[in-house]
Design a protein around this motif. Structure first.
Motif, PDB file in Angstrom:
ATOM      1  N   GLY A 156      65.294   8.404  18.700  1.00 58.82           N
ATOM      2  CA  GLY A 156      66.169   9.322  17.974  1.00 58.82           C
ATOM      3  C   GLY A 156      67.053   8.617  16.971  1.00 58.82           C
ATOM      4  N   VAL A 157      67.320   7.325  17.184  1.00 57.82           N
ATOM      5  CA  VAL A 157      68.071   6.539  16.208  1.00 57.82           C
ATOM      6  C   VAL A 157      67.348   6.550  14.862  1.00 57.82           C
ATOM      7  CG1 VAL A 157      68.786   4.195  15.595  1.00 57.82           C
ATOM      8  CG2 VAL A 157      69.200   5.055  17.898  1.00 57.82           C
ATOM      9  N   GLY A 158      66.030   6.414  14.905  1.00 54.42           N
ATOM     10  CA  GLY A 158      65.244   6.429  13.674  1.00 54.42           C
ATOM     11  C   GLY A 158      65.323   7.763  12.959  1.00 54.42           C
ATOM     12  N   TYR A 159      65.225   8.861  13.714  1.00 49.49           N
ATOM     13  CA  TYR A 159      65.327  10.185  13.091  1.00 49.49           C
ATOM     14  C   TYR A 159      66.731  10.418  12.537  1.00 49.49           C
ATOM     15  CZ  TYR A 159      60.739  11.385  14.969  1.00 49.49           C
ATOM     16  OH  TYR A 159      59.397  11.424  15.244  1.00 49.49           O
ATOM     17  N   ALA A 160      67.748   9.913  13.237  1.00 48.60           N
ATOM     18  CA  ALA A 160      69.127  10.038  12.749  1.00 48.60           C
ATOM     19  C   ALA A 160      69.288   9.294  11.427  1.00 48.60           C
ATOM     20  CB  ALA A 160      70.104   9.496  13.792  1.00 48.60           C
ATOM     21  N   ILE A 161      68.698   8.105  11.335  1.00 48.42           N
ATOM     22  CA  ILE A 161      68.781   7.324  10.099  1.00 48.42           C
ATOM     23  C   ILE A 161      68.099   8.070   8.947  1.00 48.42           C
ATOM     24  CG2 ILE A 161      67.920   5.230   8.976  1.00 48.42           C
ATOM     25  CD1 ILE A 161      68.421   3.759  11.611  1.00 48.42           C
ATOM     26  N   CYS A 162      66.949   8.671   9.216  1.00 46.48           N
ATOM     27  CA  CYS A 162      66.242   9.428   8.171  1.00 46.48           C
ATOM     28  C   CYS A 162      67.096  10.581   7.660  1.00 46.48           C
ATOM     29  CB  CYS A 162      64.912   9.949   8.705  1.00 46.48           C
ATOM     30  SG  CYS A 162      63.678   8.661   9.013  1.00 46.48           S
ATOM     31  N   GLY A 434      67.830   3.132   0.333  1.00 46.02           N
ATOM     32  CA  GLY A 434      68.011   4.197   1.310  1.00 46.02           C
ATOM     33  C   GLY A 434      66.790   5.063   1.452  1.00 46.02           C
ATOM     34  N   LEU A 435      66.172   5.430   0.339  1.00 44.12           N
ATOM     35  CA  LEU A 435      64.992   6.292   0.398  1.00 44.12           C
ATOM     36  C   LEU A 435      63.768   5.538   0.912  1.00 44.12           C
ATOM     37  CD1 LEU A 435      65.554   8.235  -2.937  1.00 44.12           C
ATOM     38  CD2 LEU A 435      65.772   9.133  -0.616  1.00 44.12           C
ATOM     39  N   GLU A 436      63.644   4.267   0.555  1.00 42.62           N
ATOM     40  CA  GLU A 436      62.509   3.473   1.044  1.00 42.62           C
ATOM     41  C   GLU A 436      62.554   3.332   2.554  1.00 42.62           C
ATOM     42  OE1 GLU A 436      59.105   1.784   1.402  1.00 42.62           O
ATOM     43  OE2 GLU A 436      59.780   2.344  -0.604  1.00 42.62           O
ATOM     44  N   ALA A 437      63.756   3.281   3.127  1.00 41.53           N
ATOM     45  CA  ALA A 437      63.881   3.202   4.583  1.00 41.53           C
ATOM     46  C   ALA A 437      63.240   4.412   5.238  1.00 41.53           C
ATOM     47  CB  ALA A 437      65.358   3.119   4.972  1.00 41.53           C
ATOM     48  N   MET A 438      63.510   5.594   4.714  1.00 39.66           N
ATOM     49  CA  MET A 438      62.945   6.817   5.278  1.00 39.66           C
ATOM     50  C   MET A 438      61.448   6.921   4.991  1.00 39.66           C
ATOM     51  SD  MET A 438      64.227  10.729   4.653  1.00 39.66           S
ATOM     52  CE  MET A 438      64.630  10.285   2.980  1.00 39.66           C
ATOM     53  N   ILE A 439      61.046   6.568   3.782  1.00 37.85           N
ATOM     54  CA  ILE A 439      59.623   6.661   3.421  1.00 37.85           C
ATOM     55  C   ILE A 439      58.784   5.724   4.277  1.00 37.85           C
ATOM     56  CG2 ILE A 439      57.972   6.222   1.572  1.00 37.85           C
ATOM     57  CD1 ILE A 439      60.273   7.048  -0.383  1.00 37.85           C
ATOM     58  N   THR A 440      59.238   4.478   4.419  1.00 35.46           N
ATOM     59  CA  THR A 440      58.504   3.518   5.251  1.00 35.46           C
ATOM     60  C   THR A 440      58.426   3.990   6.692  1.00 35.46           C
ATOM     61  OG1 THR A 440      59.114   1.622   3.863  1.00 35.46           O
ATOM     62  CG2 THR A 440      58.521   1.149   6.141  1.00 35.46           C
ATOM     63  N   ALA A 441      59.531   4.486   7.215  1.00 38.80           N
ATOM     64  CA  ALA A 441      59.566   4.950   8.605  1.00 38.80           C
ATOM     65  C   ALA A 441      58.558   6.071   8.839  1.00 38.80           C
ATOM     66  CB  ALA A 441      60.975   5.411   8.968  1.00 38.80           C
ATOM     67  N   LEU A 442      58.535   7.048   7.965  1.00 35.46           N
ATOM     68  CA  LEU A 442      57.649   8.205   8.158  1.00 35.46           C
ATOM     69  C   LEU A 442      56.194   7.847   7.865  1.00 35.46           C
ATOM     70  CD1 LEU A 442      59.954  10.951   6.623  1.00 35.46           C
ATOM     71  CD2 LEU A 442      59.402  10.626   9.035  1.00 35.46           C
ATOM     72  N   CYS A 443      55.950   6.987   6.884  1.00 36.05           N
ATOM     73  CA  CYS A 443      54.576   6.551   6.612  1.00 36.05           C
ATOM     74  C   CYS A 443      54.014   5.742   7.771  1.00 36.05           C
ATOM     75  CB  CYS A 443      54.523   5.735   5.321  1.00 36.05           C
ATOM     76  SG  CYS A 443      54.705   6.706   3.814  1.00 36.05           S
ATOM     77  N   ASP A 444      54.850   4.928   8.393  1.00 34.87           N
ATOM     78  CA  ASP A 444      54.403   4.143   9.546  1.00 34.87           C
ATOM     79  C   ASP A 444      54.168   5.025  10.766  1.00 34.87           C
ATOM     80  OD1 ASP A 444      54.529   1.870   8.066  1.00 34.87           O
ATOM     81  OD2 ASP A 444      56.349   1.073   8.973  1.00 34.87           O
TER      82      ASP A 444
END
Length: 623
Positions: A156-162, A434-444
């Protein structure tokens, strides 16, 4: 660990050598790593061999099988080491280095403020910065997939960051849009905020160089920002924000277009862009510094900036401000450092990178102080007043005070153009991160649905954020920008990073994390780092979080009175990201894990055993 487990579907490590497999469900497409999208069935893409195909194996009852060649797909890496360093520096060095650090430094004791600032850099900010770079480089995945290897319940930490990154994208790009507006307005023979002869000026407008200038008068630069760029007078704050201002929306749209073409190809495109966006601000800062120190009164401004007031160190607020400034300046917890370092080579020296980039970030803040205060000293000299009556913090410093000073200089058009170009490049780097963090997370995390269609996903994501950001482009949008800055990432990110640090240092364990670093660098982190990670850094984060909660009203500022209903909405916005953490923990324990209570706890808080090992050539995920 047994490397034979590396073809596990949970993190999807492909076999090292190419192999040929015969499967009844085969997928005729090259299978990427980390394909754990549970809602997709490999059989959907199966294509039976044609009856006329001479190579198709013939079985009894006309059955057919598909021969699939499974090859390893390596995760892309930075083209050059310098691209990674520039990307990290560009993310860390943002608008706050220019408009917040100088103000907070002189407000809290001038040169004396550097003492708590450096203390918290060494014991708080730098260990967290190093941790995120090492985590991303070792596990080679974003802020969602990484938790399977660390502590699955804390995904959930990852989803919170996104979610926090979305909130940040909603207002931060609007601020860059203001700078774009100023940039285009600067291409004239005379800057429009030089005089009071414009249609938007009021009777109270008066040039700052006038001998009759009083506190009741307003400067041309202030009226240009408030009545021309923002047109605040057409709104009633959050109660009535008014329609979207078309010219401002067009400027922000241009920012989103630049962001898209910088991110759509991943590190291949971003790695080229950062050569401009990360280096240009330093060129401009040095030019502005040379110009600033040559102005009359500049020496008084610099003296005011650096003169230490040691008695202020007895005030706890100075130490809290120093801790907050170093945290938000370095930017751990936004998922960006994880994402950027995940594209490094496995044995890259991330320890040295952490020292270099964090040092450059802090020195940039210090340099920006000279640039700002040399000009503030000049403005105090021109207005025949004291420096504390000239300076403003936040957007007012770079959109009112500094343009005001530029308008009085010879060659003002040139200085204005390069100054706002610097602001734009400073902002773009940070919004990229900031946006690359979310894009990388969701693509992975969802490589089949999102990872294979990165260009389309980035387009849809940015279109969604732009639509959500439209209220910040209204006549009352500046109030919403400040509101989102506080309640979006401002408070929530502190708690999220505390949980992240607890998950890595207490659940995953400092010893295990140190062993991971040793596998990459060849030596374990020293005792200092292990003590900071175990005790000091988590306490550092928790302390900032508690004091920020207690002082949230001060963070909102005094320029506008926020109605009670907006405060409730603000806390709801903060909770929307924070609640991702307990909600996922509940889901993981009660619905995703199986077995008795002990087995569920172990499945929730112990690294997933099916993830396999991380070794060069097999680690991480593929986008």
């Amino acid at each position: 660990m047994d490397s034979s487990k590396n073809n596990s579907s949970e993190l999807g490590h492909a076999p090292v050598a190419a192999s040929t497999a015969v499967t009844p469900w085969g997928n005729n497409k090259e299978s990427p790593n980390n394909e754990d999208d549970s809602n997709e069935d490999d059989g959907d893409n199966a294509t039976p061999a044609k009856a006329t195909d001479p190579l198709a194996p013939r079985l009894a009852n006309n059955e057919r099988i598909l021969v699939v060649s499974v090859t390893e797909r390596q995760r892309e890496t930075w083209g050059q080491k310098a691209e990674f360093l520039l990307a990290v520096i560009g993310f860390a060095v943002d608008l706050g280095n220019v408009w917040r650090f100088p103000y907070i430094c002189y407000q809290n004791g001038g040169g004396a403020f550097l003492v708590p600032y450096c203390v918290f850099l060494i014991f708080g900010g730098l260990p967290l910065f190093y941790m995120e770079l090492a985590l991303g480089q070792f596990h080679r995945c974003g802020c969602l997939s990484i938790w399977k290897r660390i502590c699955p319940a804390l995904k959930g930490v990852g989803y919170a960051i996104c979610l926090i990154d979305i909130y940040m994208g909603m207002y931060y790009n609007t601020i860059i849009g203001w700078a774009v507006y100023y940039l285009f307005a600067s291409f004239t023979s005379q800057l429009p905020w030089t005089s009071c002869d414009n249609p938007w000026n009021t009777q109270n407008c008066m040039p700052v160089t006038s001998e009759n200038f009083t506190e009741l008068a307003t400067s041309p630069a202030k009226e240009f920002f408030e009545r021309k760029v923002l047109e605040i007078y057409k709104s009633d704050g959050l109660d009535f924000m008014g329609p979207v201002k078309p010219t401002l929306a067009l400027c922000v749209f241009g920012v989103f277009v630049l962001v898209y073409f910088s991110l759509w190809k991943g590190v291949r495109s971003a790695g080229k862009v950062v050569w401009v966006t990360a280096l240009a601000p330093y060129v401009v800062l040095i030019i502005l510094l040379v110009r600033g120190v040559s102005l009359p009164g500049a020496d008084e401004g610099i003296k005011y900036y650096l003169t230490p007031e040691w008695h202020k160190l007895k005030n706890s607020k100075v130490w809290i401000d120093a801790a907050s400034q170093i945290f938000f300046s370095l930017g751990p917890g936004f998922g960006t450092l994880l994402a950027l370092s995940s594209y490094n080579k496995f044995n890259n020296n991330c320890y040295r990178d952490a020292l270099i980039t964090s040092t450059i970030n802090c020195l940039t803040s210090f340099l920006a102080g000279f640039v700002i205060f040399s000009v503030l000293g000049y403005m105090a000299y021109v207005q025949k007043t004291s420096i504390d009556k000239v300076g403003l913090e936040g957007p007012g410093l770079v959109f009112i005070v500094y343009p005001e000073a530029i308008a009085t200089m010879s060659g003002s058009v040139f200085w204005s153009i390069i100054f706002f170009l610097m602001l734009i490049t400073l902002g773009l780097d940070s919004t990229f991160g900031g946006l690359e963090a979310m894009i990388t997370a969701l693509c992975d995390e969802y490589p089949r649905v999102i990872g294979r269609r990165r260009e389309l996903f980035v387009l849809l994501l940015l279109a969604f954020i732009f639509l959500c950001a439209l209220p910040t482009m209204t006549y009352g949008g500046v109030v919403l920008v400040n509101f989102l800055n506080v309640y979006g990432p401002g408070l929530a990110i502190l708690f999220v990073v505390f949980v992240e640090a607890a998950g890595v240092f207490w659940f995953y364990g400092v010893d295990r994390f140190s062993a991971d670093v040793e596998q990459m660098l060849g030596s374990k982190p020293g005792l200092f780092w292990r003590i900071c990670w175990t005790y000091i850094s988590p306490v550092f984060l928790l302390t900032i979080f508690i004091f920020s909660i207690l002082g949230y009203k001060e963070m909102l500022g005094e320029e506008y009175y926020y109605p009670p209903w907006s405060i409730q909405v603000g806390w709801a916005v903060t909770c929307s990201s924070v609640m991702c953490i307990p909600m996922y923990m509940i889901y993981k324990f009660f619905f995703a894990a199986k077995g008795g209570c002990k087995q569920r706890l172990q499945a929730s808080f112990k690294p997933d055993a099916s993830c396999g090992s991380v070794v060069p050539g097999q680690q991480g995920t593929s986008v």
